[in-house]
Design a protein around this motif. Structure first.
Motif, short mmCIF file in Angstrom:
data_model
loop_
_atom_site.label_atom_id
_atom_site.label_comp_id
_atom_site.label_asym_id
_atom_site.label_seq_id
_atom_site.Cartn_x
_atom_site.Cartn_y
_atom_site.Cartn_z
N PHE A 2 -3.88 9.33 2.79
CA PHE A 2 -3.94 7.98 2.89
C PHE A 2 -2.61 7.21 3.17
N LEU A 3 -1.60 7.71 2.58
CA LEU A 3 -0.14 7.19 2.73
C LEU A 3 0.04 7.47 4.28
N GLY A 4 -0.10 8.63 4.95
CA GLY A 4 -0.07 8.96 6.11
C GLY A 4 -0.93 7.56 7.20
N TRP A 5 -2.14 7.41 6.82
CA TRP A 5 -2.98 6.51 7.29
C TRP A 5 -2.52 5.20 7.05
N GLU A 42 5.94 9.86 10.55
CA GLU A 42 5.81 9.88 9.04
C GLU A 42 4.33 10.10 8.72
N ALA A 43 3.42 9.66 9.50
CA ALA A 43 2.09 9.73 9.18
C ALA A 43 1.63 11.33 9.41
N ILE A 44 2.23 11.96 10.30
CA ILE A 44 1.87 13.11 10.49
C ILE A 44 2.49 14.17 9.59
N ALA A 45 3.70 13.89 9.03
CA ALA A 45 4.26 14.70 7.98
C ALA A 45 3.47 14.32 6.73
N GLU A 46 2.97 13.30 6.29
CA GLU A 46 2.30 13.17 5.19
C GLU A 46 0.83 14.01 5.28
N CYS A 47 0.25 13.94 6.33
CA CYS A 47 -1.03 14.78 6.65
C CYS A 47 -0.62 16.40 6.67
N LYS A 48 0.53 16.89 6.91
CA LYS A 48 0.94 18.27 6.88
C LYS A 48 0.96 18.32 5.22
N ARG A 49 1.78 17.45 4.76
CA ARG A 49 1.74 17.72 3.01
C ARG A 49 0.46 17.83 2.57
N ALA A 109 0.60 -1.38 0.03
CA ALA A 109 -0.10 -0.12 0.05
C ALA A 109 0.84 1.04 0.06
N VAL A 110 1.90 1.29 0.78
CA VAL A 110 2.72 2.48 1.01
C VAL A 110 3.26 2.57 -0.51
N ASP A 134 -6.82 13.41 11.37
CA ASP A 134 -5.97 12.42 11.39
C ASP A 134 -4.38 12.63 12.43
N ILE A 135 -4.22 13.97 11.92
CA ILE A 135 -3.10 14.27 12.97
C ILE A 135 -3.49 14.17 14.47
#
Length: 160
Positions: free
Chosen positions: A47-50, A60-67, A28-29, A81-82
């Motif tokens: 969804f990558l963060g998820w 890493e999940a938080i970083a993706e959500c910030k993106r 998935a990643v 999600d964050i």
């Protein structure tokens, strides 16, 4: 960006989601990343963060959500999600502003979730009336959200 590239990105995103739902998180990643390479959408980053969160990789999940937020600040999922990831990390106070922002998002399919997550924090803090208010808001957003109804029922029992 060409329409063909966007279509390919959406196809990869759908495949990534399938992998994630089957518990094939590494696949998935990889698929989410390939989708992002073609068309970096807020949804794909979220969804990558998820997927990262399923692997316990919360930073890493938080970083993706910030993106995702940088791409579309009106998309509610990454804000919530964050907040949820911060709760999992024991950083409840940091989670509150993200969850509050999620409740104001213009584009959000599940606006009940940030209210429910805020209720979790307020319950832990002993702010039971405030927790109850958030659960009621969650149920206004989604009357079928049984987890919120059960939590509200339990909370009301405690308040009696």
């Amino acid at each position: 960006m060409s329409e063909a590239r966007k279509v390919d990105a959406r196809t990869l995103f759908a495949k990534a989601y399938e992998y994630q739902m089957q518990g094939q998180l590494d696949e998935a990643v990889a698929m989410y990343k390939r989708s992002i390479e073609l068309d970096p959408t807020a949804e794909a980053h979220t969804f990558l963060g998820w997927a990262y969160s399923f692997l316990g990789r919360y930073e890493e999940a938080i970083a993706e959500c910030k993106r995702a937020i940088a791409i579309d600040p009106e998309f509610g999922n990454p804000w919530n999600d964050i907040g949820a990831y911060l709760i999992e990390m024991g950083r409840d106070d940091e989670a509150i502003p993200y969850l509050e922002r999620a409740t104001q998002a213009r584009r959000y399919e599940s606006p009940c979730f940030p209210h429910f997550n805020l209720s979790r924090i307020y319950t832990k803090k002993g702010m039971l009336h405030k927790a109850g208010d958030e659960l009621k808001k969650a149920l206004v957003a989604n009357p079928e959200y049984t987890v919120a109804q059960e939590a509200l029922d339990n909370l009301e029992t405690q308040l009696q």
